[in-house]
Design an enzyme around this catalytic site. Structure first.
Site, PDB file in Angstrom:
ATOM      1  N   HIS A  31       0.886  -1.171   0.000  1.00 52.01           N
ATOM      2  CA  HIS A  31       0.000   0.000   0.000  1.00 52.01           C
ATOM      3  C   HIS A  31       0.923   1.220   0.000  1.00 52.01           C
ATOM      4  O   HIS A  31       1.756   1.360   0.897  1.00 52.01           O
ATOM      5  CB  HIS A  31      -0.852  -0.104   1.272  1.00 52.01           C
ATOM      6  N   ASP A  33       1.407   5.228   0.212  1.00 52.09           N
ATOM      7  CA  ASP A  33       0.753   6.477   0.600  1.00 52.09           C
ATOM      8  C   ASP A  33       1.269   7.631  -0.255  1.00 52.09           C
ATOM      9  O   ASP A  33       2.469   7.934  -0.243  1.00 52.09           O
ATOM     10  CB  ASP A  33       1.025   6.760   2.084  1.00 52.09           C
ATOM     11  N   HIS A  64      -2.669   4.610  -2.494  1.00 53.62           N
ATOM     12  CA  HIS A  64      -3.588   5.371  -1.642  1.00 53.62           C
ATOM     13  C   HIS A  64      -3.391   6.852  -1.956  1.00 53.62           C
ATOM     14  O   HIS A  64      -2.448   7.486  -1.467  1.00 53.62           O
ATOM     15  CB  HIS A  64      -3.290   5.058  -0.170  1.00 53.62           C
ATOM     16  N   GLY A 140      -2.811  11.357   6.843  1.00 53.34           N
ATOM     17  CA  GLY A 140      -1.728  12.347   6.883  1.00 53.34           C
ATOM     18  C   GLY A 140      -0.465  11.808   7.528  1.00 53.34           C
ATOM     19  O   GLY A 140       0.634  12.112   7.078  1.00 53.34           O
ATOM     20  N   PHE A 141      -0.643  10.984   8.551  1.00 55.44           N
ATOM     21  CA  PHE A 141       0.530  10.553   9.302  1.00 55.44           C
ATOM     22  C   PHE A 141       0.398   9.106   9.769  1.00 55.44           C
ATOM     23  O   PHE A 141      -0.725   8.635  10.015  1.00 55.44           O
ATOM     24  CB  PHE A 141       0.738  11.455  10.526  1.00 55.44           C
ATOM     25  N   ASP A 169      -7.168   1.126   7.157  1.00 56.75           N
ATOM     26  CA  ASP A 169      -5.852   1.766   7.092  1.00 56.75           C
ATOM     27  C   ASP A 169      -5.712   2.755   8.241  1.00 56.75           C
ATOM     28  O   ASP A 169      -6.568   3.620   8.421  1.00 56.75           O
ATOM     29  CB  ASP A 169      -5.724   2.498   5.742  1.00 56.75           C
ATOM     30  N   GLY A 170      -4.620   2.596   9.003  1.00 55.94           N
ATOM     31  CA  GLY A 170      -4.354   3.528  10.094  1.00 55.94           C
ATOM     32  C   GLY A 170      -4.615   2.909  11.444  1.00 55.94           C
ATOM     33  O   GLY A 170      -5.731   2.485  11.744  1.00 55.94           O
ATOM     34  N   GLY A 171      -3.564   2.807  12.246  1.00 61.28           N
ATOM     35  CA  GLY A 171      -3.709   2.314  13.617  1.00 61.28           C
ATOM     36  C   GLY A 171      -3.885   0.816  13.732  1.00 61.28           C
ATOM     37  O   GLY A 171      -4.335   0.325  14.772  1.00 61.28           O
ATOM     38  N   SER A 192       3.580   1.454  10.832  1.00 63.70           N
ATOM     39  CA  SER A 192       4.511   1.429  11.967  1.00 63.70           C
ATOM     40  C   SER A 192       4.537   0.076  12.671  1.00 63.70           C
ATOM     41  O   SER A 192       5.606  -0.355  13.111  1.00 63.70           O
ATOM     42  CB  SER A 192       4.209   2.559  12.957  1.00 63.70           C
TER      43      SER A 192
END
Ligand code: DX5
Ligand code: ZN
Length: 215
Positions: A31, A33, A64, A140-141, A169-171, A192
């Protein structure tokens, strides 16, 4: 069957290449970004030519696109390694046109929704999408906490169309994946959790595992 996509969010091509090298041989698709500093308050490599010049080692790319007016850039981003384009519902004014444009370049289309965007913003289009992506964080992050309010949206979309593939997506990590999977998503994007792990391969297999006793 769970799919895990390593999420690559980097500001320069060299760092993207390092991530590719780290996951090639483990996964078949990543994926990527893409941020323009306009749709989101951050920038990553967002020049299609720079992405095309990387050595993708046979990996497929789910793109993405966190960019404003994505409809203007569909042709430029239709690179050979790109399998799907994920555009934000919040950035697209004319969904019918977007569906047509992505169909013309022969790529799969997915639509992402931010944590505060209603699922109803995409229900009319579910039949025409390869998958939907529910953001677990504001885009964004990387390394933000998962917003568990979005679980209801995953459940709702899953109920609307049970065979529809839902990505999150995210977390995403070993804790958040359980409620995410229980809500009906089957595709996890993780940055991460994977790239900060001591052992990337082990972390990847743990995230993919549905055996609760192993985590
Ligand atoms: C956020 C990006 C995500 C991000 C995920 O705007 O779209 O793909 O890389 O990062 P983690 O997995 O650290 O939340
Ligand atoms: Zn992403």
């Amino acid at each position: 069957m769970i799919t895990v996509w390593p999420a690559i969010l980097e500001k320069n091509p060299h760092d993207i290449q390092q991530r590719i090298d780290a996951v090639a041989g483990i996964v078949s698709e990543i994926h990527l970004d893409v941020m323009d500093g306009d749709f989101v308050p951050n920038t990553t490599v967002h020049d299609p030519a720079a992405i095309a010049a990387l050595d993708w080692k046979g990996l497929k790319v789910s793109l993405h696109l966190m960019i404003a007016r994505p409809e203007l850039y569909v042709r430029q981003w239709a690179l050979p390694s790109v399998s799907s384009m994920v555009v934000h519902r919040e950035a697209v004014t004319n969904m019918e046109q977007m569906i047509k444009l992505v169909r013309e370049v022969d790529k799969q289309l997915a639509v992402a929704i931010n944590p505060h965007t209603s699922s109803y913003a995409i229900t009319d289009y579910l039949d025409q999408l390869a998958f939907v992506m529910v953001m677990g964080v504001e885009p964004g992050f990387a390394a933000q906490g998962f917003n568990s309010d979005v679980l209801d949206k995953i459940k709702f979309l899953h109920e609307q169309k049970p065979q529809l593939a839902i990505a999150v997506d995210g977390g995403v990590n070993l804790q958040t994946k359980w409620p995410i999977l229980a809500a009906g998503a089957t595709m996890l994007c993780a940055n991460s959790y994977l790239f900060k792990a001591d052992n990337l391969i082990e972390a990847y297999h743990e995230l993919r595992s549905t055996d609760r006793t192993s985590s």
